[in-house]
Design a protein around this motif. Structure first.
Motif, PDB file in Angstrom:
ATOM      1  N   HIS A   1     -28.190   2.925 -39.860  1.00  0.00           N
ATOM      2  CA  HIS A   1     -28.814   4.188 -39.467  1.00  0.00           C
ATOM      3  C   HIS A   1     -28.094   5.373 -40.106  1.00  0.00           C
ATOM      4  N   LEU A   2     -26.770   5.294 -40.188  1.00  0.00           N
ATOM      5  CA  LEU A   2     -26.001   6.414 -40.730  1.00  0.00           C
ATOM      6  C   LEU A   2     -26.158   6.557 -42.243  1.00  0.00           C
ATOM      7  N   LYS A   3     -26.706   5.555 -42.891  1.00  0.00           N
ATOM      8  CA  LYS A   3     -27.006   5.664 -44.327  1.00  0.00           C
ATOM      9  C   LYS A   3     -28.269   6.489 -44.555  1.00  0.00           C
ATOM     10  N   ASN A   4     -29.043   6.674 -43.507  1.00  0.00           N
ATOM     11  CA  ASN A   4     -30.272   7.442 -43.579  1.00  0.00           C
ATOM     12  C   ASN A   4     -29.933   8.921 -43.383  1.00  0.00           C
ATOM     13  N   PRO A   5     -30.290   9.779 -44.361  1.00  0.00           N
ATOM     14  CA  PRO A   5     -29.983  11.213 -44.230  1.00  0.00           C
ATOM     15  C   PRO A   5     -30.543  11.847 -42.959  1.00  0.00           C
ATOM     16  N   LYS A   6     -31.619  11.292 -42.422  1.00  0.00           N
ATOM     17  CA  LYS A   6     -32.225  11.819 -41.195  1.00  0.00           C
ATOM     18  C   LYS A   6     -31.222  11.787 -40.033  1.00  0.00           C
ATOM     19  N   TYR A   7     -30.319  10.807 -40.041  1.00  0.00           N
ATOM     20  CA  TYR A   7     -29.292  10.702 -39.004  1.00  0.00           C
ATOM     21  C   TYR A   7     -27.946  11.241 -39.486  1.00  0.00           C
ATOM     22  N   ALA A   8     -27.621  11.000 -40.742  1.00  0.00           N
ATOM     23  CA  ALA A   8     -26.311  11.370 -41.271  1.00  0.00           C
ATOM     24  C   ALA A   8     -26.119  12.884 -41.327  1.00  0.00           C
ATOM     25  N   ILE A   9     -27.112  13.598 -41.803  1.00  0.00           N
ATOM     26  CA  ILE A   9     -26.964  15.048 -41.976  1.00  0.00           C
ATOM     27  C   ILE A   9     -26.735  15.774 -40.650  1.00  0.00           C
ATOM     28  N   PRO A  10     -27.517  15.505 -39.597  1.00  0.00           N
ATOM     29  CA  PRO A  10     -27.220  16.176 -38.316  1.00  0.00           C
ATOM     30  C   PRO A  10     -25.825  15.839 -37.773  1.00  0.00           C
ATOM     31  N   LEU A  11     -25.389  14.584 -37.940  1.00  0.00           N
ATOM     32  CA  LEU A  11     -24.048  14.218 -37.456  1.00  0.00           C
ATOM     33  C   LEU A  11     -22.961  14.931 -38.259  1.00  0.00           C
ATOM     34  N   ILE A  12     -23.155  15.032 -39.560  1.00  0.00           N
ATOM     35  CA  ILE A  12     -22.193  15.757 -40.399  1.00  0.00           C
ATOM     36  C   ILE A  12     -22.157  17.225 -39.991  1.00  0.00           C
ATOM     37  N   LEU A  13     -23.320  17.808 -39.736  1.00  0.00           N
ATOM     38  CA  LEU A  13     -23.372  19.205 -39.285  1.00  0.00           C
ATOM     39  C   LEU A  13     -22.658  19.395 -37.949  1.00  0.00           C
ATOM     40  N   LEU A  14     -22.818  18.444 -37.029  1.00  0.00           N
ATOM     41  CA  LEU A  14     -22.108  18.529 -35.745  1.00  0.00           C
ATOM     42  C   LEU A  14     -20.596  18.486 -35.932  1.00  0.00           C
ATOM     43  N   VAL A  15     -20.135  17.626 -36.830  1.00  0.00           N
ATOM     44  CA  VAL A  15     -18.694  17.550 -37.102  1.00  0.00           C
ATOM     45  C   VAL A  15     -18.203  18.864 -37.718  1.00  0.00           C
TER      46      VAL A  15
END
Length: 138
Positions: A112-126
Motif C-alpha cells: 500500500h505504501l508503494k502507492n502514491p495515493k497512500y505514500a504522499i499523505p503519510l509523507i506530508l503528515l511526517v
C-alpha cells in the motif's frame, strides 16, 4: 534484498527490546527531563529536531495516562507505543501457531505504501509533524 519473515521478526523484537530498555531507563533516571542529554543523532548534528524527537517523552506520558500531553509531545509516540505493545505479542502468537499473519500484514502495508495515493499523505503528515517539532522547539 527482500525482507523475509525471520528477519522482520528479529528486527522488530530487537527494536522493541531496545525501546523497552530505553523507556525503563528513562522512567527510572528522569533522563527525559534532562534537556542537556541529546540522544537524537539528527538533533545532535544539526540542532534541529527530527520528526520523531519527543517520542520517548510521549510514550512515558502515555504510561502515566497523560494522553493529551503525549499527543502534544509527539503524535508519533502513539504509533511507536502501539507497535511496541502489539509486535512482540503478535510475533509470539505467530511462532506458537506457526503462522505468518504479521509478516503478511507487513507485506500488505508495504504494498500500500508503494502507492502514491497512500505514500504522499503519510509523507506530508511526517513533514507537518517535523515542522511542528521545530516550531515548538523540542
Amino acid at each position: 534484498m527482500p525482507l523475509n519473515r525471520n528477519k522482520l521478526y528479529s528486527i522488530l523484537l530487537i527494536a522493541c527490546a531496545a525501546g523497552y530498555i530505553w523507556i525503563c531507563y528513562s522512567l527510572t533516571s528522569d533522563v527525559t527531563e534532562n534537556k542537556s542529554l541529546n540522544v537524537c543523532f539528527i538533533k545532535h548534528l544539526t540542532n534541529i529536531p527530527c520528526p520523531s524527537c519527543g517520542s520517548t517523552r510521549s510514550i512515558i506520558s502515555l504510561t502515566k495516562g497523560n494522553f493529551v500531553e503525549a499527543f502534544d509531545l509527539n503524535p508519533i509516540g502513539y504509533i511507536v507505543a502501539l507497535i511496541m505493545l502489539a509486535a512482540p505479542i503478535w510475533i509470539i502468537l505467530d511462532l506458537i501457531s506457526k503462522n505468518q499473519s504479521l509478516f503478511k500484514f507487513y507485506q500488505k502495508i508495504e504494498n500500500h505504501l508503494k502507492n502514491p495515493k497512500y505514500a504522499i499523505p503519510l509523507i506530508l503528515l511526517v513533514i507537518i509533524n517535523w515542522i511542528w517539532n521545530i516550531v515548538k522547539g523540542v
